[in-house]
Design a protein around this motif. Structure first.
Motif, mmCIF file in Angstrom:
data_model
loop_
_atom_site.group_PDB
_atom_site.id
_atom_site.type_symbol
_atom_site.label_atom_id
_atom_site.label_comp_id
_atom_site.label_asym_id
_atom_site.label_seq_id
_atom_site.Cartn_x
_atom_site.Cartn_y
_atom_site.Cartn_z
ATOM 1 N N GLY A 61 127.599 31.706 35.752
ATOM 2 C CA GLY A 61 128.145 32.886 35.101
ATOM 3 C C GLY A 61 127.155 33.438 34.099
ATOM 4 O O GLY A 61 126.163 32.788 33.758
ATOM 5 N N ALA A 62 127.426 34.634 33.644
ATOM 6 C CA ALA A 62 126.552 35.275 32.659
ATOM 7 C C ALA A 62 126.694 34.582 31.303
ATOM 8 O O ALA A 62 127.776 34.111 30.957
ATOM 9 C CB ALA A 62 126.911 36.752 32.516
ATOM 10 N N PRO A 63 125.624 34.511 30.531
ATOM 11 C CA PRO A 63 125.739 33.905 29.206
ATOM 12 C C PRO A 63 126.468 34.837 28.239
ATOM 13 O O PRO A 63 126.468 36.057 28.416
ATOM 14 C CB PRO A 63 124.288 33.716 28.771
ATOM 15 C CG PRO A 63 123.523 34.744 29.525
ATOM 16 C CD PRO A 63 124.251 34.931 30.829
ATOM 17 N N GLU A 64 127.104 34.233 27.244
ATOM 18 C CA GLU A 64 127.662 35.028 26.150
ATOM 19 C C GLU A 64 126.504 35.756 25.473
ATOM 20 O O GLU A 64 125.361 35.301 25.539
ATOM 21 C CB GLU A 64 128.356 34.117 25.128
ATOM 22 C CG GLU A 64 129.572 33.410 25.657
ATOM 23 C CD GLU A 64 130.768 34.328 25.824
ATOM 24 O OE1 GLU A 64 130.849 35.363 25.128
ATOM 25 O OE2 GLU A 64 131.617 34.004 26.664
ATOM 26 N N GLN A 65 126.803 36.866 24.834
ATOM 27 C CA GLN A 65 125.769 37.640 24.151
ATOM 28 C C GLN A 65 125.901 37.446 22.641
ATOM 29 O O GLN A 65 126.975 37.673 22.075
ATOM 30 C CB GLN A 65 125.904 39.124 24.496
ATOM 31 C CG GLN A 65 125.707 39.413 25.984
ATOM 32 C CD GLN A 65 124.302 39.086 26.429
ATOM 33 O OE1 GLN A 65 123.330 39.638 25.930
ATOM 34 N NE2 GLN A 65 124.173 38.156 27.367
ATOM 35 N N ILE A 66 124.821 37.009 22.012
ATOM 36 C CA ILE A 66 124.806 36.813 20.565
ATOM 37 C C ILE A 66 124.104 38.012 19.943
ATOM 38 O O ILE A 66 122.932 38.277 20.239
ATOM 39 C CB ILE A 66 124.061 35.515 20.184
ATOM 40 C CG1 ILE A 66 124.744 34.309 20.827
ATOM 41 C CG2 ILE A 66 123.981 35.375 18.662
ATOM 42 C CD1 ILE A 66 123.952 33.024 20.701
ATOM 43 N N GLU A 67 124.827 38.744 19.118
ATOM 44 C CA GLU A 67 124.237 39.934 18.511
ATOM 45 C C GLU A 67 123.255 39.535 17.403
ATOM 46 O O GLU A 67 123.563 38.702 16.555
ATOM 47 C CB GLU A 67 125.305 40.842 17.921
ATOM 48 C CG GLU A 67 124.677 42.125 17.402
ATOM 49 C CD GLU A 67 125.645 43.012 16.647
ATOM 50 O OE1 GLU A 67 125.192 44.076 16.215
ATOM 51 O OE2 GLU A 67 126.805 42.621 16.467
ATOM 52 N N VAL A 68 122.058 40.117 17.461
ATOM 53 C CA VAL A 68 121.024 39.836 16.455
ATOM 54 C C VAL A 68 120.466 41.132 15.869
ATOM 55 O O VAL A 68 119.346 41.181 15.371
ATOM 56 C CB VAL A 68 119.880 38.966 17.060
ATOM 57 C CG1 VAL A 68 120.387 37.585 17.411
ATOM 58 C CG2 VAL A 68 119.239 39.649 18.255
ATOM 59 N N THR A 69 121.264 42.186 15.896
ATOM 60 C CA THR A 69 120.841 43.484 15.386
ATOM 61 C C THR A 69 120.564 43.411 13.890
ATOM 62 O O THR A 69 121.296 42.769 13.140
ATOM 63 C CB THR A 69 121.945 44.536 15.636
ATOM 64 O OG1 THR A 69 122.334 44.478 17.014
ATOM 65 C CG2 THR A 69 121.485 45.932 15.278
ATOM 66 N N ASP A 70 119.467 44.047 13.484
ATOM 67 C CA ASP A 70 119.204 44.142 12.041
ATOM 68 C C ASP A 70 119.045 45.613 11.673
ATOM 69 O O ASP A 70 119.139 46.496 12.517
ATOM 70 C CB ASP A 70 117.994 43.290 11.627
ATOM 71 C CG ASP A 70 116.716 43.679 12.329
ATOM 72 O OD1 ASP A 70 116.464 44.899 12.524
ATOM 73 O OD2 ASP A 70 115.943 42.773 12.679
ATOM 74 N N LEU A 71 118.775 45.884 10.422
ATOM 75 C CA LEU A 71 118.733 47.266 9.940
ATOM 76 C C LEU A 71 117.526 48.052 10.443
ATOM 77 O O LEU A 71 117.487 49.276 10.311
ATOM 78 C CB LEU A 71 118.789 47.293 8.408
ATOM 79 C CG LEU A 71 120.118 46.805 7.822
ATOM 80 C CD1 LEU A 71 120.026 46.746 6.298
ATOM 81 C CD2 LEU A 71 121.268 47.694 8.272
ATOM 82 N N GLU A 72 116.552 47.397 11.033
ATOM 83 C CA GLU A 72 115.405 48.097 11.602
ATOM 84 C C GLU A 72 115.654 48.554 13.029
ATOM 85 O O GLU A 72 114.904 49.365 13.563
ATOM 86 C CB GLU A 72 114.168 47.195 11.537
ATOM 87 C CG GLU A 72 113.722 46.893 10.115
ATOM 88 C CD GLU A 72 112.507 45.981 10.066
ATOM 89 O OE1 GLU A 72 111.917 45.686 11.117
ATOM 90 O OE2 GLU A 72 112.140 45.569 8.952
ATOM 91 N N ASP A 73 116.707 48.039 13.669
ATOM 92 C CA ASP A 73 117.005 48.386 15.063
ATOM 93 C C ASP A 73 117.773 49.693 15.158
ATOM 94 O O ASP A 73 118.625 49.984 14.311
ATOM 95 C CB ASP A 73 117.835 47.274 15.716
ATOM 96 C CG ASP A 73 117.056 45.986 15.853
ATOM 97 O OD1 ASP A 73 115.851 46.056 16.140
ATOM 98 O OD2 ASP A 73 117.669 44.904 15.696
ATOM 99 N N GLU A 74 117.480 50.473 16.203
ATOM 100 C CA GLU A 74 118.215 51.711 16.454
ATOM 101 C C GLU A 74 119.399 51.489 17.377
ATOM 102 O O GLU A 74 120.288 52.325 17.471
ATOM 103 C CB GLU A 74 117.276 52.758 17.049
ATOM 104 C CG GLU A 74 116.214 53.224 16.062
ATOM 105 C CD GLU A 74 115.343 54.326 16.634
ATOM 106 O OE1 GLU A 74 115.784 55.031 17.560
ATOM 107 O OE2 GLU A 74 114.215 54.481 16.138
ATOM 108 N N THR A 75 119.389 50.393 18.109
ATOM 109 C CA THR A 75 120.511 50.015 18.970
ATOM 110 C C THR A 75 120.797 48.532 18.771
ATOM 111 O O THR A 75 119.970 47.792 18.233
ATOM 112 C CB THR A 75 120.191 50.253 20.465
ATOM 113 O OG1 THR A 75 119.068 49.444 20.828
ATOM 114 C CG2 THR A 75 119.874 51.711 20.740
#
Length: 142
Positions: free
Chosen positions: A39-53
């Protein structure tokens, strides 16, 4: 890059087997279908303030109950039921004599008889709860 000599494999001859010790195998029963072997892996969000998405890294691989369908006979049902809720090794040989490889894992299963309908065959579902990662390898020669 690997050279492919076979364009595709048929599901004809695919066999589901079980083992109590991982070395002596027996066919569980003839199967009609098998589930996704992973199955697909869970997605861990690692967005920071420098990211646009939003950005992600893969987490734990998801695994649902693995449901195999089979034609119902009382003999097959009783044989599968007898091994229910035991810690077992599972192996599926993909294609005739495992020509497309062999997937192995550990877990426990339960079996139940499916709903019926006019002009239909009686079927059963074997639901396996995996407890280890599924490993796919080439099928050893016997």
């Amino acid at each position: 890059m690997a050279v492919t000599t076979v364009k595709a494999h048929s599901t004809i001859g695919t066999i589901l087997e079980i083992s109590e010790n991982g070395t002596t195998w027996q066919k569980m029963c003839p199967i009609k279908s098998y589930p996704a072997l992973g199955g697909a892996p869970e997605q861990i969000e690692v967005t920071d303030l420098e990211d646009e998405t939003q950005t992600f890294v893969p987490g734990v691989q998801t695994m649902e109950a693995m449901e195999f369908s089979a034609n119902y006979t009382l003999e097959n049902y009783e044989a599968v039921k007898q091994k229910e809720k035991k810690n077992l090794h599972y192996r599926i040989k993909l294609g005739k004599n495992g020509a497309a490889g062999t997937a192995t894992w550990q877990g426990q299963h339960c079996v139940y008889i499916n709903e019926g309908e006019i002009n239909g065959s009686i079927a059963m579902t074997i639901s396996v709860s995996p407890s280890t990662k599924i490993t796919v390898t080439s099928t050893p020669s016997v």
